[in-house]
Design a protein around this motif. Structure first.
Motif, short mmCIF file in Angstrom:
data_model
loop_
_atom_site.label_atom_id
_atom_site.label_comp_id
_atom_site.label_asym_id
_atom_site.label_seq_id
_atom_site.Cartn_x
_atom_site.Cartn_y
_atom_site.Cartn_z
N ARG A 9 0.81 -1.14 0.04
CA ARG A 9 0.18 -0.07 0.00
C ARG A 9 1.00 1.20 -0.05
NH1 ARG A 9 -5.24 -0.85 0.81
NH2 ARG A 9 -5.64 1.22 2.29
N THR A 10 0.48 2.27 -0.70
CA THR A 10 1.26 3.49 -0.59
C THR A 10 0.83 4.25 0.47
OG1 THR A 10 -0.72 4.77 -1.61
CG2 THR A 10 0.72 3.55 -3.39
N GLU A 12 -0.27 7.27 0.87
CA GLU A 12 -1.67 7.78 0.43
C GLU A 12 -2.65 6.82 0.83
OE1 GLU A 12 -4.16 10.11 -3.01
OE2 GLU A 12 -2.22 9.27 -3.17
N THR A 44 5.09 5.13 5.46
CA THR A 44 3.80 4.41 5.34
C THR A 44 2.74 5.38 5.75
OG1 THR A 44 4.36 3.83 7.58
CG2 THR A 44 4.98 2.24 5.96
N GLU A 147 8.84 8.82 -3.14
CA GLU A 147 7.86 7.82 -3.32
C GLU A 147 8.28 6.60 -3.99
OE1 GLU A 147 4.24 9.83 -4.00
OE2 GLU A 147 4.25 11.12 -2.46
N ARG A 148 8.97 6.90 -5.10
CA ARG A 148 9.30 5.51 -6.03
C ARG A 148 10.19 4.64 -5.31
NH1 ARG A 148 9.72 7.38 -12.38
NH2 ARG A 148 7.51 6.89 -13.08
N ALA A 151 8.51 2.94 -2.29
CA ALA A 151 7.65 1.68 -2.95
C ALA A 151 8.60 0.59 -3.47
CB ALA A 151 6.68 2.37 -4.02
#
Length: 324
Positions: A9-10, A12, A44, A147-148, A151
């Protein structure tokens, strides 16, 4: 269930509905010379705290460090080791929690004579973004999470099977124990707490103790422990301004409410509930669960006798017994 795992899960998505994690899952980095696994952190969606799992091998010692902004709470999950606290080395056993205020030097070590890893669950409040910079997870120039990179690191992070926590009550080393010190002294210099010793509280419908909260001396660091009876559930709830990382310390027939549904939870599982995310617990057997929350949840404390018109009352700490 897999769709609600934190690694998939991102930030966001977790901010919107929470996620289910585990103390043995998360991105691994090195902090202050020690291996750390990132369980709850800005990657997270957490904004007010970060929860890391530190694994210290026999003979390892961290650098000396301090945070001028963040407080830190270091809970011994398993093994045994030492924390530099109140200008001395203090022994931590499972269930002991070292509270270190901002601006105070600290370090951790696992004596070479030990056979087992010294595993600590650390709350840093607020998060220290510079801890994530060297791993490429935080962009200092733009002041944003990468963010990349987060992830990719999360989905590829290895999972570790941790031993079940063997939290227990300890009252040794009385000179540094929180319940033997004045609150103002704890606030200035820190103290050694134990998760079974705190202010009685039943605000979510189950027996629990407030361990780290302003009445005990902390400012932004918060930790509570609950030991509900078999076949009980706490009230589903949210916290308007407090991120919470809720850990199942004991229990094989329990569930967490997270992401709008009930999910099976066992020892070492974690409910990630950022500000405003509904969460809760229910079980058929005896469980032990506790939450890292930052800042301490004023929405729970306001209705109690411990708080009035902006001020907290120092409460007498009592021991929580499983089955109370």
């Amino acid at each position: 269930m897999e769709a609600l795992r934190a690694r998939y899960r991102t930030a966001e998505e977790i901010c919107a509905g929470g996620a289910l994690g585990n103390l043995g899952e998360g991105v691994e980095i090195t902090t202050h010379g020690i291996q750390a696994r990132l369980v709850a952190w800005p990657g997270t969606g957490f904004q007010t705290e970060a929860v890391h799992v530190l694994t210290i091998q026999p003979g390892e010692e961290s650098n000396r460090y301090r945070y001028d902004l963040a407080e830190e709470a270091l809970l011994c999950h398993s093994g045994a080791g030492e924390v530099w606290l109140r200008e001395q080395w203090v022994t931590l056993l499972p269930g002991d929690l070292a509270y270190v205020p901002e601006g105070i030097e600290r370090a951790v070590r696992n004596p070479a004579a030990n056979r087992d890893c010294f595993i600590l669950v650390s709350q840093v409040s607020p998060p220290q973004f510079d801890l994530y910079k060297d791993a490429g997870l935080y962009n200092e120039a733009l002041a944003v999470m990468n963010e990349r990179a987060v992830a990719k690191a999360a989905i590829n992070a290895r999972s570790i099977a941790l031993p079940a926590p063997a939290l227990a009550f300890h009252d040794d080393q009385p000179r540094v124990r929180s319940w033997m010190l004045e609150r103002d002294d704890v606030r200035r210099r820190g103290a050694l707490f134990n998760v079974f010793m705190g202010a009685p509280f039943t605000g979510i419908g189950v027996p629990m103790r407030l361990i780290l909260w302003p009445g005990a001396g902390s400012r932004t660091a918060g930790f509570n422990l609950a030991a509900p009876d078999s076949g009980t559930a706490d009230e589903l709830h949210t916290h308007p301004v407090s991120d919470e990382c809720l850990v199942m310390w004991r229990g094989d027939s329990a569930e967490f409410f997270i992401g709008g549904t009930w999910l099976p939870a066992k020892a070492n599982d974690v409910a990630l509930a950022p500000c405003g995310v509904a969460h809760g617990h229910r079980s058929e057997g005896v469980t032990l669960f506790g939450g890292y929350a930052s800042p301490p949840q004023l929405d729970l404390l306001m209705p109690t006798e411990y708080y009035a018109t902006g001020a907290f009352t120092t409460a007498t700490a009592t021991q929580l017994h499983v089955g109370d």
